[in-house]
Design a protein around this motif. Structure first.
Motif, PDB file in Angstrom:
ATOM      1  N   GLY A 179      14.460 -11.009  -1.791  1.00 23.07           N
ATOM      2  CA  GLY A 179      14.266 -10.530  -0.430  1.00 23.07           C
ATOM      3  C   GLY A 179      13.280 -11.416   0.294  1.00 23.07           C
ATOM      4  O   GLY A 179      12.462 -12.068  -0.356  1.00 23.07           O
ATOM      5  N   SER A 191       5.506  -3.778   6.485  1.00 21.70           N
ATOM      6  CA  SER A 191       6.366  -4.007   5.327  1.00 21.70           C
ATOM      7  C   SER A 191       6.139  -2.927   4.270  1.00 21.70           C
ATOM      8  O   SER A 191       5.346  -2.008   4.456  1.00 21.70           O
ATOM      9  N   HIS A 240       4.454  -2.959   1.666  1.00 18.59           N
ATOM     10  CA  HIS A 240       3.041  -2.832   1.291  1.00 18.59           C
ATOM     11  C   HIS A 240       2.289  -1.874   2.203  1.00 18.59           C
ATOM     12  O   HIS A 240       1.326  -1.230   1.790  1.00 18.59           O
ATOM     13  N   THR A 241       2.700  -1.802   3.454  1.00 17.54           N
ATOM     14  CA  THR A 241       2.074  -0.872   4.396  1.00 17.54           C
ATOM     15  C   THR A 241       2.361   0.556   3.962  1.00 17.54           C
ATOM     16  O   THR A 241       1.475   1.421   3.975  1.00 17.54           O
ATOM     17  N   GLU A 286       0.207   1.335   0.850  1.00 13.83           N
ATOM     18  CA  GLU A 286      -1.174   1.689   1.186  1.00 13.83           C
ATOM     19  C   GLU A 286      -1.228   3.035   1.894  1.00 13.83           C
ATOM     20  O   GLU A 286      -2.136   3.837   1.652  1.00 13.83           O
ATOM     21  N   PHE A 303      -3.569   5.918   0.523  1.00 18.54           N
ATOM     22  CA  PHE A 303      -4.684   6.282   1.419  1.00 18.54           C
ATOM     23  C   PHE A 303      -4.616   7.756   1.843  1.00 18.54           C
ATOM     24  O   PHE A 303      -5.651   8.401   2.022  1.00 18.54           O
ATOM     25  N   TRP A 360       4.402  -4.579  -8.911  1.00 23.86           N
ATOM     26  CA  TRP A 360       4.165  -3.500  -7.940  1.00 23.86           C
ATOM     27  C   TRP A 360       3.134  -2.493  -8.431  1.00 23.86           C
ATOM     28  O   TRP A 360       2.303  -2.026  -7.637  1.00 23.86           O
ATOM     29  N   ARG A 373      -0.260  -3.880  -7.873  1.00 21.36           N
ATOM     30  CA  ARG A 373      -0.696  -3.770  -6.483  1.00 21.36           C
ATOM     31  C   ARG A 373      -1.222  -2.363  -6.168  1.00 21.36           C
ATOM     32  O   ARG A 373      -2.243  -2.203  -5.501  1.00 21.36           O
ATOM     33  N   GLU A 417      -4.596  -1.792  -7.623  1.00 19.75           N
ATOM     34  CA  GLU A 417      -5.608  -2.501  -6.817  1.00 19.75           C
ATOM     35  C   GLU A 417      -5.939  -1.713  -5.542  1.00 19.75           C
ATOM     36  O   GLU A 417      -7.107  -1.551  -5.166  1.00 19.75           O
ATOM     37  N   ARG A 454      -9.585   0.101  -4.651  1.00 16.50           N
ATOM     38  CA  ARG A 454     -10.363  -0.247  -3.456  1.00 16.50           C
ATOM     39  C   ARG A 454     -10.768   0.976  -2.650  1.00 16.50           C
ATOM     40  O   ARG A 454     -11.828   0.990  -2.032  1.00 16.50           O
ATOM     41  N   MET A 455      -9.902   1.999  -2.626  1.00 22.36           N
ATOM     42  CA  MET A 455     -10.265   3.162  -1.802  1.00 22.36           C
ATOM     43  C   MET A 455     -11.071   4.195  -2.592  1.00 22.36           C
ATOM     44  O   MET A 455     -11.361   5.276  -2.086  1.00 22.36           O
ATOM     45  N   GLY A 472       9.519  -5.950   8.260  1.00 21.49           N
ATOM     46  CA  GLY A 472       8.573  -5.482   9.280  1.00 21.49           C
ATOM     47  C   GLY A 472       8.596  -3.981   9.522  1.00 21.49           C
ATOM     48  O   GLY A 472       7.783  -3.469  10.282  1.00 21.49           O
ATOM     49  N   VAL A 501      -9.093   6.479   4.857  1.00 24.63           N
ATOM     50  CA  VAL A 501      -9.968   5.379   5.263  1.00 24.63           C
ATOM     51  C   VAL A 501      -9.373   4.551   6.398  1.00 24.63           C
ATOM     52  O   VAL A 501     -10.090   3.894   7.143  1.00 24.63           O
ATOM     53  N   SER A 502      -8.051   4.598   6.547  1.00 18.57           N
ATOM     54  CA  SER A 502      -7.411   3.836   7.617  1.00 18.57           C
ATOM     55  C   SER A 502      -6.970   4.750   8.754  1.00 18.57           C
ATOM     56  O   SER A 502      -6.239   5.720   8.539  1.00 18.57           O
TER      57      SER A 502
END
Lengths: 377, 377
Positions: free
Chosen positions: B29, B81, B83-84, B87, B91, B108, B111, B114, B118-119, B216, B238-239
């Motif tokens: 992809g 994408s 990944h969004t 997260e 989150f 995956w 990721r 990770e 982080r959060m 996208g 957090v976001s």
């Protein structure tokens, strides 16, 4: 495979063709997208990690450097809207517990304060009602008091129609060892802004305003001073997706020979962004600024001749790309906007956040149909 | 306005036209985008808050509900994408200090671990080398031990070419009061997956794989159980950008009469996503699954007839959309891929993360040119 009988069917609406009405997008954004940019965004795609894609991203970087008037190496486009760039800047520059100063004179400062609070910063605010701006003395006083690592200021406050004076702000920030973060989503390409000369450390904009590309990408640039801060953190930024260590590699800005897969960028969105930046490069930044100013002045005169009052009294503080009209007493702004949309297919919008009910907005842009651009609410 | 003399000029590369070579995108992809979807994405845009745009977003929601086989109200597309979406899920579902279990058998899972670290989550992992999968007994043992609030599993592990068995996993998670988060970026539309029947709590995919839209946008859906957890948090996610409280309002999923501006969604990307989901609805999910399986089986046979070895031995565990070939001894995979790209304009890729150097990947997709789809590395 599951037996067919267990599957639910799709709602019939998805068997109808896509319908998109034509609109004159004269609100604060997104703007109408010229055919040349639409065509670029509609081209067959290539892989996000192909060398030709990296070539296109290098071009975008050059286009942003020109539009921002910066020679910063750490220049790139975010895979997302202006808000993505906003979060990226705060997440990467600030560590939890650090002090941040946010100038709030409309919706965008409110957003940055919210973002910084969520990631654990100590948030201090400077406040004005919509339409107000901050003097350098006020800014300096707050910097001295709060000793922030980051100061946020909106250049084009679209919710009020204000373009904020920028001269001297960067110097004051640096005097107090503070980085200057500026939002130019609504102003970039429309009102003069010189990142390097004005000592701005982090600047971002959106693709869908004066650049006339579809929403979904956001140019951003970081000064060396900003890079020093963000690449010498003690903690990792809270977002992996927005971590500039990875994004700088994806954009070839970290000097490493190999680019490592991070996320899949919006390939079509980057094609469109490159085209919009190419149009700006061909036209020239000064011409884009003066074109916006001329159209805005014509619009302001027409509105005032109709007896309407502009929300920003001082001409020098009016954002050339977004004109705000004070809603005349006795009128319902929602009714007015609905009438114009229904009968003329024209989008104007109301205020946003603190300016709701105070203003109505109209965008003057370089690709607009002039006949409509000069109509008043 | 600034005097012209102070402005730096744009690099000459931006005065050259955009050049995009044609490629057969047979890597994992993004996929080649069919003309019908490109045309949808290239249509003149409307505002992100226009009622017709909300109509298109409602259609997208229905299209995702069908593709995911879910009746979840909390179904939408992310402005970003896969990944969004990844997260966003972590989150919103997890609060700092809570325990999360991540199954890692490729990139995956790495990721997600990770992102969760982080959060501020307590991250526990279940580990297999690429190509390996987890038994329900192994999963249950780990759930009992770590008592996580969230368990992450990749359905289509594209870095190894593995489709993970899903039956029973959701039930085990719920037995331990844990939510099940599944990544189907590489598998959705290609391999059977039934969100509701398989008791998956959060499912996401990307636009640019079997859906054949540009990258996208990322469909995602949350079960009622997941909504209960994420809308009864003690802390804010957090976001701000990925806060589901705001995103659910933007997508009309919160039952409130008014939609409040949050961010500007990728309007063109949503047009393209709607078209890709419409094509899937017209074709039918079963036909899409069987088409991928048929093409994959033909590809596998052709590769084996050439004497190549497939990386996943068990046919039932092979991902129909991404075929992985074990790199024959004595060959340099980078050289092979470069040769194919140079001479045939075909993209195959190497492994990702833990599978680098182990596999080479080829994607079988529903809009591929069959003559090229069956070529072997």
């Amino acid at each position: 495979m599951m037996p067919r009988s267990v599957l639910s069917r799709c709602a019939p609406c998805m068997l109808r063709p896509l319908e998109v009405p034509f609109r004159y997008l004269f609100g604060p954004g997104p703007s109408n997208v010229p055919p040349r940019i639409l065509a670029a965004g509609g081209r067959p795609i290539i892989g996000h990690m192909h060398s030709e894609m990296f070539g296109i991203m290098n071009d975008i970087k050059k286009g942003i450097q020109y539009a921002f008037q910066t020679s910063n190496n750490m220049t790139l486009a975010m895979s997302g809207s202006g808000h993505t760039a906003m979060e990226c800047a705060v997440f990467n520059i600030v560590e939890p517990g650090e002090s941040v100063l946010v100038a709030i004179n409309g919706i965008w400062g409110e957003r940055v304060a919210e973002i910084a609070e969520r990631m654990g910063a100590k948030v201090h605010t400077l406040f004005k009602t919509p339409g107000g701006h901050f003097t350098n003395a006020e800014i300096e006083q707050a910097l001295a008091k709060y000793k922030p690592v980051l100061f946020f200021l909106t250049h084009g406050e679209s919710s009020a129609g204000l373009v904020h004076p920028m001269d001297g702000v960067g110097d004051i920030c640096h005097k107090y060892n503070c980085l200057l973060l500026v939002d130019s989503v609504a102003s970039l390409g429309a009102a003069p802004l010189l990142m390097d000369q004005q000592n701005i450390d982090i600047l971002y904009t959106g693709s869908q305003k004066a650049l006339n590309a579809p929403p979904g990408t956001a140019p951003v640039s970081f000064s060396e001073r900003a890079c020093h801060k963000m690449f010498n953190r003690k903690t990792k930024p809270v977002s992996y997706l927005l971590d500039m260590t990875h994004l700088s590699n994806y954009w070839g800005n970290d000097g490493k020979p190999e680019r490592i897969y991070h996320h899949t960028g919006p390939v079509s969105g980057f094609f469109a962004l490159r085209e919009s930046l190419a149009i700006l490069a061909e036209m020239g930044l000064e011409n884009s600024w003066s074109h916006h100013t001329e159209i805005a002045e014509y619009l302001w005169k027409g509105l005032e001749d109709l007896g309407l009052k502009l929300f920003i009294k001082d001409k020098d503080l009016r954002l050339p790309s977004v004109t705000t009209i004070a809603i005349p007493e006795g009128y319902d702004w929602k009714e007015l906007l609905a009438y114009i949309m229904k009968h003329h297919r024209i989008e104007f919008t109301g205020g946003l956040g603190p300016s709701v009910g105070m203003v109505s907005k109209s965008l003057s842009r370089r690709h607009d149909n002039a006949a409509f651009n000069y109509m008043a609410v």
